[in-house]
Design a protein around this motif. Sequence first.
Motif, PDB file in Angstrom:
ATOM      1  N   ARG A   1      31.003  30.537  56.612  1.00  0.00           N
ATOM      2  CA  ARG A   1      30.809  31.978  56.460  1.00  0.00           C
ATOM      3  C   ARG A   1      29.416  32.356  55.963  1.00  0.00           C
ATOM      4  O   ARG A   1      29.118  33.537  55.833  1.00  0.00           O
ATOM      5  N   LEU A   2      28.550  31.368  55.719  1.00  0.00           N
ATOM      6  CA  LEU A   2      27.187  31.691  55.302  1.00  0.00           C
ATOM      7  C   LEU A   2      26.502  32.504  56.389  1.00  0.00           C
ATOM      8  O   LEU A   2      26.682  32.223  57.579  1.00  0.00           O
ATOM      9  N   PRO A   3      25.713  33.488  55.999  1.00  0.00           N
ATOM     10  CA  PRO A   3      25.000  34.271  57.011  1.00  0.00           C
ATOM     11  C   PRO A   3      24.041  33.396  57.815  1.00  0.00           C
ATOM     12  O   PRO A   3      23.432  32.479  57.276  1.00  0.00           O
TER      13      PRO A   3
ATOM     14  N   GLY B   1      17.561  30.255  56.515  1.00  0.00           N
ATOM     15  CA  GLY B   1      16.350  29.469  56.369  1.00  0.00           C
ATOM     16  C   GLY B   1      16.153  28.937  54.960  1.00  0.00           C
ATOM     17  O   GLY B   1      15.032  28.809  54.489  1.00  0.00           O
ATOM     18  N   LYS B   2      17.215  28.620  54.288  1.00  0.00           N
ATOM     19  CA  LYS B   2      17.154  28.141  52.907  1.00  0.00           C
ATOM     20  C   LYS B   2      17.284  26.629  52.862  1.00  0.00           C
ATOM     21  O   LYS B   2      17.923  26.023  53.693  1.00  0.00           O
ATOM     22  N   LYS B   3      16.665  26.051  51.847  1.00  0.00           N
ATOM     23  CA  LYS B   3      16.855  24.621  51.600  1.00  0.00           C
ATOM     24  C   LYS B   3      18.251  24.439  51.015  1.00  0.00           C
ATOM     25  O   LYS B   3      18.708  25.256  50.216  1.00  0.00           O
ATOM     26  N   THR B   4      18.916  23.364  51.418  1.00  0.00           N
ATOM     27  CA  THR B   4      20.279  23.105  50.959  1.00  0.00           C
ATOM     28  C   THR B   4      20.430  21.639  50.599  1.00  0.00           C
ATOM     29  O   THR B   4      19.969  20.765  51.331  1.00  0.00           O
ATOM     30  N   ILE B   5      21.083  21.405  49.481  1.00  0.00           N
ATOM     31  CA  ILE B   5      21.431  20.059  49.052  1.00  0.00           C
ATOM     32  C   ILE B   5      22.947  19.974  49.010  1.00  0.00           C
ATOM     33  O   ILE B   5      23.598  20.864  48.453  1.00  0.00           O
ATOM     34  N   LEU B   6      23.503  18.930  49.585  1.00  0.00           N
ATOM     35  CA  LEU B   6      24.944  18.698  49.568  1.00  0.00           C
ATOM     36  C   LEU B   6      25.251  17.517  48.661  1.00  0.00           C
ATOM     37  O   LEU B   6      24.505  16.547  48.632  1.00  0.00           O
TER      38      LEU B   6
ATOM     39  N   LEU C   1      25.688  23.534  58.709  1.00  0.00           N
ATOM     40  CA  LEU C   1      24.499  24.168  58.128  1.00  0.00           C
ATOM     41  C   LEU C   1      23.343  24.236  59.126  1.00  0.00           C
ATOM     42  O   LEU C   1      22.582  25.214  59.120  1.00  0.00           O
ATOM     43  N   THR C   2      23.193  23.229  59.968  1.00  0.00           N
ATOM     44  CA  THR C   2      22.078  23.253  60.922  1.00  0.00           C
ATOM     45  C   THR C   2      22.253  24.361  61.968  1.00  0.00           C
ATOM     46  O   THR C   2      21.262  24.810  62.542  1.00  0.00           O
ATOM     47  N   THR C   3      23.472  24.815  62.185  1.00  0.00           N
ATOM     48  CA  THR C   3      23.662  25.938  63.117  1.00  0.00           C
ATOM     49  C   THR C   3      23.260  27.261  62.477  1.00  0.00           C
ATOM     50  O   THR C   3      23.101  28.249  63.169  1.00  0.00           O
ATOM     51  N   LYS C   4      23.109  27.259  61.172  1.00  0.00           N
ATOM     52  CA  LYS C   4      22.721  28.473  60.465  1.00  0.00           C
ATOM     53  C   LYS C   4      21.216  28.616  60.449  1.00  0.00           C
ATOM     54  O   LYS C   4      20.623  29.537  60.100  1.00  0.00           O
TER      55      LYS C   4
END
Length: 101
Positions: free
Chosen positions: A68-70, A74-79, A98-101
Amino acid sequence: MKAGVFYISRTGNTKRLAEAIAEQQNASLFDLATAPEPSVTKEYDLLIIGTPIMGMQPTPEVHSFVKRLPEGLGKKTILFCTYAINQGRALKILEKELTTK
């Protein structure tokens, strides 16, 4: 860089790790069990997302939150994940979403 830590925890392990990360990064902490809307992520440059492993996958709450993330953030993300035996494909599943976002 303003960071937000978003997590769900079943036994407290993921919560403890999320709290430690938030403290180290001086980041805001969000428990996904209280259902924060993904729109809150707009305030942050760095998203740190944590999940325990259920059936070698991320929890449904975290998977749903990421879906559901918009788009176009273009944000950095750590999992990160916590698990007892095997992480399975949990991080790959979230990374793909996340890569589709």
